[in-house]
Design a protein around this motif. Structure first.
Motif, PDB file in Angstrom:
ATOM      1  N   TRP A 270      42.914  50.495  41.015  1.00  0.00           N
ATOM      2  CA  TRP A 270      42.244  49.667  40.001  1.00  0.00           C
ATOM      3  C   TRP A 270      41.774  48.358  40.619  1.00  0.00           C
ATOM      4  O   TRP A 270      40.647  47.906  40.381  1.00  0.00           O
TER       5      TRP A 270
ATOM      6  N   CYS B 298      41.286  43.333  48.299  1.00  0.00           N
ATOM      7  CA  CYS B 298      41.152  43.654  46.874  1.00  0.00           C
ATOM      8  C   CYS B 298      41.797  42.577  46.008  1.00  0.00           C
ATOM      9  O   CYS B 298      42.300  42.851  44.915  1.00  0.00           O
TER      10      CYS B 298
ATOM     11  N   ALA C 189      41.345  38.884  43.949  1.00  0.00           N
ATOM     12  CA  ALA C 189      40.294  38.129  43.266  1.00  0.00           C
ATOM     13  C   ALA C 189      40.056  36.807  43.988  1.00  0.00           C
ATOM     14  O   ALA C 189      41.020  36.148  44.404  1.00  0.00           O
TER      15      ALA C 189
ATOM     16  N   GLU D 116      38.390  34.774  35.548  1.00  0.00           N
ATOM     17  CA  GLU D 116      37.592  35.938  35.165  1.00  0.00           C
ATOM     18  C   GLU D 116      38.305  37.247  35.467  1.00  0.00           C
ATOM     19  O   GLU D 116      37.932  38.299  34.940  1.00  0.00           O
ATOM     20  N   PHE D 117      39.304  37.188  36.314  1.00  0.00           N
ATOM     21  CA  PHE D 117      40.025  38.396  36.706  1.00  0.00           C
ATOM     22  C   PHE D 117      41.431  38.465  36.101  1.00  0.00           C
ATOM     23  O   PHE D 117      42.260  39.249  36.539  1.00  0.00           O
TER      24      PHE D 117
ATOM     25  N   THR E 219      38.818  48.976  42.712  1.00  0.00           N
ATOM     26  CA  THR E 219      37.630  49.275  41.916  1.00  0.00           C
ATOM     27  C   THR E 219      37.019  48.019  41.296  1.00  0.00           C
ATOM     28  O   THR E 219      35.795  47.886  41.219  1.00  0.00           O
ATOM     29  N   THR E 220      37.858  47.071  40.874  1.00  0.00           N
ATOM     30  CA  THR E 220      37.347  45.926  40.106  1.00  0.00           C
ATOM     31  C   THR E 220      37.371  44.595  40.856  1.00  0.00           C
ATOM     32  O   THR E 220      36.810  43.607  40.360  1.00  0.00           O
ATOM     33  N   ARG E 221      38.022  44.523  42.025  1.00  0.00           N
ATOM     34  CA  ARG E 221      38.107  43.258  42.756  1.00  0.00           C
ATOM     35  C   ARG E 221      37.612  43.389  44.200  1.00  0.00           C
ATOM     36  O   ARG E 221      37.937  42.556  45.043  1.00  0.00           O
ATOM     37  N   TYR E 222      36.842  44.406  44.452  1.00  0.00           N
ATOM     38  CA  TYR E 222      36.444  44.691  45.835  1.00  0.00           C
ATOM     39  C   TYR E 222      34.961  45.056  45.876  1.00  0.00           C
ATOM     40  O   TYR E 222      34.481  45.852  45.054  1.00  0.00           O
ATOM     41  N   GLN E 223      34.235  44.474  46.845  1.00  0.00           N
ATOM     42  CA  GLN E 223      32.861  44.849  47.152  1.00  0.00           C
ATOM     43  C   GLN E 223      32.805  45.202  48.639  1.00  0.00           C
ATOM     44  O   GLN E 223      33.149  44.382  49.500  1.00  0.00           O
TER      45      GLN E 223
ATOM     46  N   ARG F 266      44.152  39.704  33.769  1.00  0.00           N
ATOM     47  CA  ARG F 266      44.337  40.964  33.056  1.00  0.00           C
ATOM     48  C   ARG F 266      44.665  40.702  31.588  1.00  0.00           C
ATOM     49  O   ARG F 266      45.239  39.670  31.231  1.00  0.00           O
TER      50      ARG F 266
END
Length: 523
Positions: free
Chosen positions: A440, A488, A490, A497-498, A443-447, A500
């Motif tokens: 997770w 991964c 933030a 913004e990250f 998926t949401t904290r990684y580019q 939970r």
């Protein structure tokens, strides 16, 4: 087969050891050898299974445990399950075989007097408070209750020890948890390491050394002088000894005796005893000890008896290739406890993750804690990497400066444990032991283009089949790899913004008591 037995009778034998002890609490049983470890597990429902059904050590035993408790990188279907004792071994009427003792982080924690999430710190503390082993007299060494000598006409390793083959394509029977104890004959420095040991004949074993192993350095020095290197192979041990032995340099540099880590874990020294046939020590409370010498300038093809081209299943989940030229151990004697238990593992399973991974975690934790106190919260050497190739680091960011410190922690980890290939960095709100939670975060904290660090052409591990020039022509040799850090976490300036979603904390037990049974106090 001829054998000699000691007349002393103050040691427990098969009939009055592990199976008959059933106290109320696991923590009440101190662990100092394999039998006391089994006695502790026997008090915990679901952690130890015995069967009297006959099993063939050739492929069948591992095939059974693959479905019951192997886990790890074994091809599915597999699962985590209990340790298992096979009481009836085909062709070996007096033998029992144990598999999977350490194939569960929960089980290891129970055996090392801690909790699954505190294993890393417990091991790290043991390194800092190591206690050197001591030598005891032979009448205090259960491992020498029964002695078989290779000079006996009917001596045959293949008939004496039920060494299993994991698959039908193995090079031969393997001693999968044989802890080799060797010494530098010039300096006296001792080392213990688990190596790939294949039974090649009535009194011969081959031994595989991964690059950089300390006992191989001792062997090379002895071989340069034309001398054999005496070693003992110790099987059936207190799990603290096996796990403590799996630390590597630089945490345990050349000259560091890893048996002292087991001493630190137990708060008392590991007991050694002089071997009966060679100038070496063995572990006094081992179930089985093979005494022998690594011969100088003698090599053997690992699969000379089968021609399969394979060695055995290795920790990445693939069959290791049979080595065309391995050193040979000439066996001089085998000593045992009465009613000895043969201990083995399924090579790619969760047990390897425990053996290799928990020391890896402790090494990384100690090094990063020394450089950045309080920054690294947890380390998990993930089972997908067999405890060696993949680590998840949970870091505690407190300022924008810590964005860079997270990546610095990853670099320290790669320096501390050279076989690591991938590192995933996560924040403190992500459970590093929960793969879904880690994915997770990825998926949401990684580019991929901004959150990845590539470190190409660094030494890795020869048993990873992707670390070859055939896979990547840019690599100069097998065992060289591109190491990758996946950040991964933030960015600190975007932390709000990250955040939970926060749920109300509620005690669920009154609503579903059957889902939350009281935990056994195993610490």
């Amino acid at each position: 087969m001829q054998r000699s037995e000691r007349s002393d009778n103050h040691h427990n034998n098969h009939s009055d050891s592990d199976s008959d002890v059933r106290p109320a609490r696991a923590a009440d049983i101190p662990v100092n050898d394999l039998r006391s470890a089994l006695a502790r597990l026997a008090t915990v429902p679901g952690q130890l299974l015995e069967t009297d059904r006959e099993v063939d050590p050739h492929a069948e035993l591992a095939g059974v445990y693959k479905r019951i408790g192997a886990g790890g990188t074994v091809q599915r279907p597999t699962r985590l399950g209990p340790a298992m004792i096979f009481n009836t071994i085909k062709g070996y009427p007096e033998s029992r075989v144990l598999v999977g003792l350490m194939a569960s982080r929960e089980r290891v924690a129970r055996l090392l007097d801690t909790t699954p999430t505190a294993l890393t710190q417990r091991m790290g503390d043991a390194v800092r408070h190591a206690i050197a082993p001591v030598t005891v007299e032979r009448d205090r060494a259960p491992c020498q209750e029964v002695v078989y000598r290779a000079t006996d006409a009917d001596f045959d390793l293949r008939k004496l020890i039920p060494a299993p083959t994991n698959t039908e394509s193995d090079a031969g029977p393997f001693l999968c948890l044989g802890l080799v104890l060797g010494s530098d004959t010039e300096t006296g420095h001792a080392d213990v390491t688990i190596h790939r040991l294949c039974v090649q004949g009535r009194d011969e074993l081959s031994i595989f050394f991964a690059p950089g192993r300390h006992i191989d350095a001792f062997r090379q020095k002895a071989e340069a002088r034309g001398e054999a290197l005496p070693v003992s192979i110790n099987m059936g041990l207190d799990p603290a000894i096996h796990i403590g032995a799996c630390f590597e340099a630089p945490t345990t540099p050349l000259g560091f005796d890893e048996l002292s880590i087991a001493g630190g874990l137990r708060g008392k020294p590991v007991e050694l005893v002089d071997c009966v046939s060679i100038g070496q020590k063995s572990i006094a409370r081992a179930e089985i000890v093979i005494e022998g010498e690594i011969l100088p300038n003698v090599r053997v093809v690992e699969d000379q008896n089968t021609g399969t081209g394979h060695a055995m299943p290795e920790f990445p989940g693939y069959n290791g290739p049979a080595n065309p030229s391995l050193p040979v151990i000439k066996v001089k004697a085998v000593t045992m406890r009465r009613g000895a238990i043969m201990q083995t593992l399924v090579g790619p399973g969760e047990e390897h993750t425990s053996l290799a991974g928990i020391p890896t975690e402790a090494s990384i934790y100690n090094a990063v804690e020394a450089a950045m106190p309080g920054f690294l919260r947890q380390v998990y050497a993930h089972t997908a990497g067999g405890g060696k190739l993949l680590a998840v680091l949970q870091v505690n960011k407190r300022s924008a400066y810590d964005d860079g410190r997270a990546r610095q922690a990853a670099i320290i980890a790669l320096g501390v444990y050279s076989e690591l290939k991938h590192i995933i960095l996560v924040d403190t709100d992500v459970d590093p032991f929960d793969t879904d939670d880690v994915m997770w975060a990825m998926t949401t904290r990684y580019q991929g283009d901004t959150s990845t660090m590539f470190l190409p052409k660094i030494n890795g591990h020869v048993l990873d089949p992707s670390q070859t020039p055939a896979f990547n022509p840019a690599l100069p040799a097998r065992g060289v790899t591109c190491k990758t850090v996946f950040d991964c976490t933030a960015p600190f300036h975007m932390r709000e913004e990250f955040e939970r979603a926060q749920f109300k904390e509620v005690d669920p037990r009154p609503f579903a008591p059957h889902l939350f049974p009281e935990e056994d106090d195993h610490v």
